[in-house]
Scaffold this motif. Structure first.
Motif, PDB file in Angstrom:
ATOM      1  N   THR A 221       0.830  -1.212   0.000  1.00 25.89           N
ATOM      2  CA  THR A 221       0.000   0.000   0.000  1.00 25.89           C
ATOM      3  C   THR A 221       0.859   1.254   0.000  1.00 25.89           C
ATOM      4  O   THR A 221       0.387   2.325  -0.358  1.00 25.89           O
ATOM      5  CB  THR A 221      -0.910   0.079   1.248  1.00 25.89           C
ATOM      6  N   GLY A 222       2.108   1.128   0.445  1.00 21.02           N
ATOM      7  CA  GLY A 222       2.987   2.294   0.541  1.00 21.02           C
ATOM      8  C   GLY A 222       2.627   3.198   1.708  1.00 21.02           C
ATOM      9  O   GLY A 222       2.997   4.372   1.734  1.00 21.02           O
ATOM     10  N   SER A 223       1.916   2.669   2.690  1.00 21.76           N
ATOM     11  CA  SER A 223       1.472   3.483   3.821  1.00 21.76           C
ATOM     12  C   SER A 223       1.829   2.762   5.128  1.00 21.76           C
ATOM     13  O   SER A 223       1.680   1.543   5.206  1.00 21.76           O
ATOM     14  CB  SER A 223      -0.051   3.665   3.695  1.00 21.76           C
ATOM     15  N   PRO A 224       2.309   3.479   6.144  1.00 25.29           N
ATOM     16  CA  PRO A 224       2.741   2.790   7.369  1.00 25.29           C
ATOM     17  C   PRO A 224       1.562   2.278   8.207  1.00 25.29           C
ATOM     18  O   PRO A 224       0.538   2.950   8.327  1.00 25.29           O
ATOM     19  CB  PRO A 224       3.499   3.879   8.136  1.00 25.29           C
ATOM     20  N   VAL A 225       1.741   1.096   8.771  1.00 25.39           N
ATOM     21  CA  VAL A 225       0.738   0.554   9.701  1.00 25.39           C
ATOM     22  C   VAL A 225       1.232   0.856  11.110  1.00 25.39           C
ATOM     23  O   VAL A 225       2.270   0.345  11.533  1.00 25.39           O
ATOM     24  CB  VAL A 225       0.580  -0.974   9.510  1.00 25.39           C
ATOM     25  N   LYS A 226       0.504   1.688  11.822  1.00 31.86           N
ATOM     26  CA  LYS A 226       0.985   2.094  13.147  1.00 31.86           C
ATOM     27  C   LYS A 226       0.230   1.418  14.280  1.00 31.86           C
ATOM     28  O   LYS A 226       0.621   1.530  15.436  1.00 31.86           O
ATOM     29  CB  LYS A 226       0.862   3.616  13.293  1.00 31.86           C
ATOM     30  N   LEU A 227      -0.889   0.799  13.936  1.00 31.51           N
ATOM     31  CA  LEU A 227      -1.712   0.179  14.971  1.00 31.51           C
ATOM     32  C   LEU A 227      -2.273  -1.117  14.413  1.00 31.51           C
ATOM     33  O   LEU A 227      -2.766  -1.152  13.285  1.00 31.51           O
ATOM     34  CB  LEU A 227      -2.853   1.149  15.314  1.00 31.51           C
ATOM     35  N   VAL A 228      -2.133  -2.190  15.192  1.00 31.84           N
ATOM     36  CA  VAL A 228      -2.674  -3.482  14.768  1.00 31.84           C
ATOM     37  C   VAL A 228      -3.593  -3.977  15.873  1.00 31.84           C
ATOM     38  O   VAL A 228      -3.150  -4.213  17.000  1.00 31.84           O
ATOM     39  CB  VAL A 228      -1.552  -4.514  14.518  1.00 31.84           C
ATOM     40  N   SER A 229      -4.866  -4.106  15.546  1.00 29.31           N
ATOM     41  CA  SER A 229      -5.830  -4.555  16.549  1.00 29.31           C
ATOM     42  C   SER A 229      -5.950  -6.069  16.478  1.00 29.31           C
ATOM     43  O   SER A 229      -6.078  -6.651  15.400  1.00 29.31           O
ATOM     44  CB  SER A 229      -7.177  -3.879  16.281  1.00 29.31           C
ATOM     45  N   VAL A 230      -5.898  -6.725  17.648  1.00 30.30           N
ATOM     46  CA  VAL A 230      -5.895  -8.195  17.684  1.00 30.30           C
ATOM     47  C   VAL A 230      -7.030  -8.737  18.559  1.00 30.30           C
ATOM     48  O   VAL A 230      -6.935  -9.834  19.102  1.00 30.30           O
ATOM     49  CB  VAL A 230      -4.521  -8.737  18.150  1.00 30.30           C
ATOM     50  N   GLY A 231      -8.088  -7.973  18.674  1.00 30.95           N
ATOM     51  CA  GLY A 231      -9.247  -8.402  19.448  1.00 30.95           C
ATOM     52  C   GLY A 231     -10.211  -7.247  19.540  1.00 30.95           C
ATOM     53  O   GLY A 231      -9.820  -6.096  19.335  1.00 30.95           O
ATOM     54  N   ALA A 232     -11.467  -7.548  19.854  1.00 25.70           N
ATOM     55  CA  ALA A 232     -12.487  -6.491  19.836  1.00 25.70           C
ATOM     56  C   ALA A 232     -12.303  -5.499  20.992  1.00 25.70           C
ATOM     57  O   ALA A 232     -12.610  -4.316  20.873  1.00 25.70           O
ATOM     58  CB  ALA A 232     -13.882  -7.117  19.909  1.00 25.70           C
ATOM     59  N   GLU A 233     -11.778  -6.022  22.098  1.00 22.23           N
ATOM     60  CA  GLU A 233     -11.692  -5.201  23.290  1.00 22.23           C
ATOM     61  C   GLU A 233     -10.544  -4.194  23.206  1.00 22.23           C
ATOM     62  O   GLU A 233      -9.477  -4.509  22.670  1.00 22.23           O
ATOM     63  CB  GLU A 233     -11.420  -6.164  24.442  1.00 22.23           C
ATOM     64  N   ALA A 234     -10.752  -3.024  23.766  1.00 19.78           N
ATOM     65  CA  ALA A 234      -9.654  -2.058  23.861  1.00 19.78           C
ATOM     66  C   ALA A 234      -8.590  -2.655  24.770  1.00 19.78           C
ATOM     67  O   ALA A 234      -8.914  -3.220  25.817  1.00 19.78           O
ATOM     68  CB  ALA A 234     -10.161  -0.740  24.424  1.00 19.78           C
ATOM     69  N   GLY A 235      -7.335  -2.541  24.380  1.00 17.48           N
ATOM     70  CA  GLY A 235      -6.247  -3.170  25.130  1.00 17.48           C
ATOM     71  C   GLY A 235      -5.656  -4.321  24.340  1.00 17.48           C
ATOM     72  O   GLY A 235      -4.507  -4.681  24.534  1.00 17.48           O
TER      73      GLY A 235
END
Ligand code: IMO
Ligand code: MG
Length: 415
Positions: free
Chosen positions: A396-410
């Motif tokens: 994509t040429g765009s940085p991934v800064k956050l990867v979510s690995v579950g529905a819950e915050a945290g």
């Protein structure tokens, strides 16, 4: 970053609610600027699960919720969600624009009628009256929030609607009642938001739907009835384009789509069923099963381009755990011509053949595994998962800064 726009890069349901919540933890204000109760944004945090259709999900983090002029408002939904927020000590300072359009029962009826007339070409709308409300707005026959604050003009306007559509309209008494209930919250959202930005305060603009559902830039006519790209924050909330500091593009680790329309990387059969089950891919607003597929880079590149995305948040990476191989469509073959970026034109997308790369999957993981990884950070991710995210960045040429690995915050990894 004082002005952050959150925009969906696919067909909606990218997990914008959770990302908005995370980005709103240090924000003063969060704004819905387009769409209506067709959105379904969920936040799971502090042991609570909050579902939003009308109010911005970021208000669950304590930011002041605003609904700007570009939206189509389901008032009952607003009252319900506001009540819920207040019951847990949130939502104070809520403001709604006097110029936001109101969805009336007649619009929901029309939504169903138009779908029926379209027959086999039905869009598969959420039946929330979105299209008819926006079309009445464009016809200048719509009812706005300020109209239900003034009985005489309301009666005249309802009469126009009745004549135009040949259907019974809402009784004005009921709307005036709603008007009295909403009156304390009505204000100039646009001025309020611009003043906050002048003071250097942080405002998050929470987009609904996704780029491929944008009425001008999506897979028309299988789209929603508003602009959903980042620029819509400017028109929908009256903030100048140079005010926006960053655009966060939210994308799911795979693709999904609800309703009809072209979907080049769609998966059928067992693999599709598995991802649907594990990812709980059933509509929050309508309960419909979502269609699922692999990532589609040519469309993502287009989405990133037209919203000038600053960085990407990838969600639901955990859902892909336990797959032996994971594919990514990196290019299209259009009758022998290779496309690396593609506008979401239905005619074009019906003819393309996806060209896939295949990556190694990683093993099954438990929620506890993901919790540990979230605490330890990027390095703790399985190598194959890192490779997958890095492939997204590279293609994509765009940085991934956050990867979510579950529905819950945290349950997320911040880079
Ligand atoms: P969030 O904000 C997914 C889809 C509908 C239908 C098309 C038109 O949760 O990402 P509409 O009722 O808007 O006239 O329906 O758009 N759609 C969504 N799909 N998520 C949404 O919102 C959607 N809002 C509308 O399924 O295909
Ligand atoms: Mg949704």
């Amino acid at each position: 970053m004082p002005a952050t726009v959150i925009t969906g890069l696919q067909w909606g349901d990218e997990g914008k609610g959770k990302i908005s919540y995370l980005l709103c933890r240090d924000a003063d204000c969060v704004v819905r600027f387009q769409g209506g109760a067709n959105a379904g944004h969920t936040v799971i945090a502090s042991g609570r699960k909050l579902k939003f259709n009308m109010l911005p999900a970021g208000s669950a983090a304590g930011a002041t919720p605003c609904i700007a002029s570009g939206t189509v408002v389901d008032l009952e939904e607003v009252f319900e969600e506001l009540e819920l927020l207040k019951s847990i000590g949130l939502g104070s300072g809520f403001m709604i624009s006097r110029a936001a359009s109101i969805v009336l029962p007649i619009h929901k009826k029309l939504d169903a009628m138009v779908e029926e007339i379209r027959g086999g070409r039905a869009v598969g709308t959420t039946m929330r009256g979105i299209g008819p409300t926006y079309s009445d707005k464009a016809l200048r026959t719509g009812i706005k929030i300020e109209d239900i604050l003034d009985k005489d003009s309301l009666v005249d306007k309802l009469e126009v609607l009745r004549k135009l559509h040949g259907l019974e309209v809402e009784n004005p008494g009921k709307l005036i009642e709603y008007g009295e209930k909403i009156r304390p919250y009505v204000g100039d959202v646009e001025l309020f938001v611009n003043d906050l930005l002048d003071e250097g305060r942080k405002v998050v603009f929470e987009g609904a739907q996704g780029t491929l559902l944008d009425i001008d830039h999506g897979t028309y006519p299988y789209v929603t009835s508003s602009n959903t790209i980042a620029g819509a924050a400017c028109t929908g909330c009256g903030v100048g384009p140079t005010r926006i500091n960053e655009v966060v593009g939210v994308m799911k680790a795979y693709s999904t789509r609800v309703g009809a329309g072209v979907f080049p990387t769609e998966l059928s059969g067992e693999l599709g069923d598995r991802i649907r089950e594990v990812g709980q891919e059933f509509g929050t607003t309508t309960g419909r099963p979502r269609r699922v597929g692999w990532l589609d880079i040519p469309l993502l590149r287009y989405a990133i381009r037209i919203s000038n995305v600053t960085w990407i948040a990838v969600t639901k990476l955990d859902v892909l755990s336990g797959l032996e191989k994971i594919k990514i469509c990196v290019k299209y073959d259009l009758d022998g011509r290779i496309l690396e970026i593609a506008p979401p034109s239905v005619r074009l997308l019906q003819r393309v053949k996806p060209i896939y790369i295949e990556l190694e999957g990683w093993g099954e993981m438990t929620e506890d595994d993901w919790r540990r990884i979230s605490e330890r950070g990027w390095d703790a991710l399985p190598e194959e998962a890192k490779t997958y995210i890095e492939a997204i960045e590279r293609h994509t040429g765009s940085p991934v800064k956050l990867v979510s690995v579950g529905a819950e915050a945290g349950l997320e990894v911040v880079r």
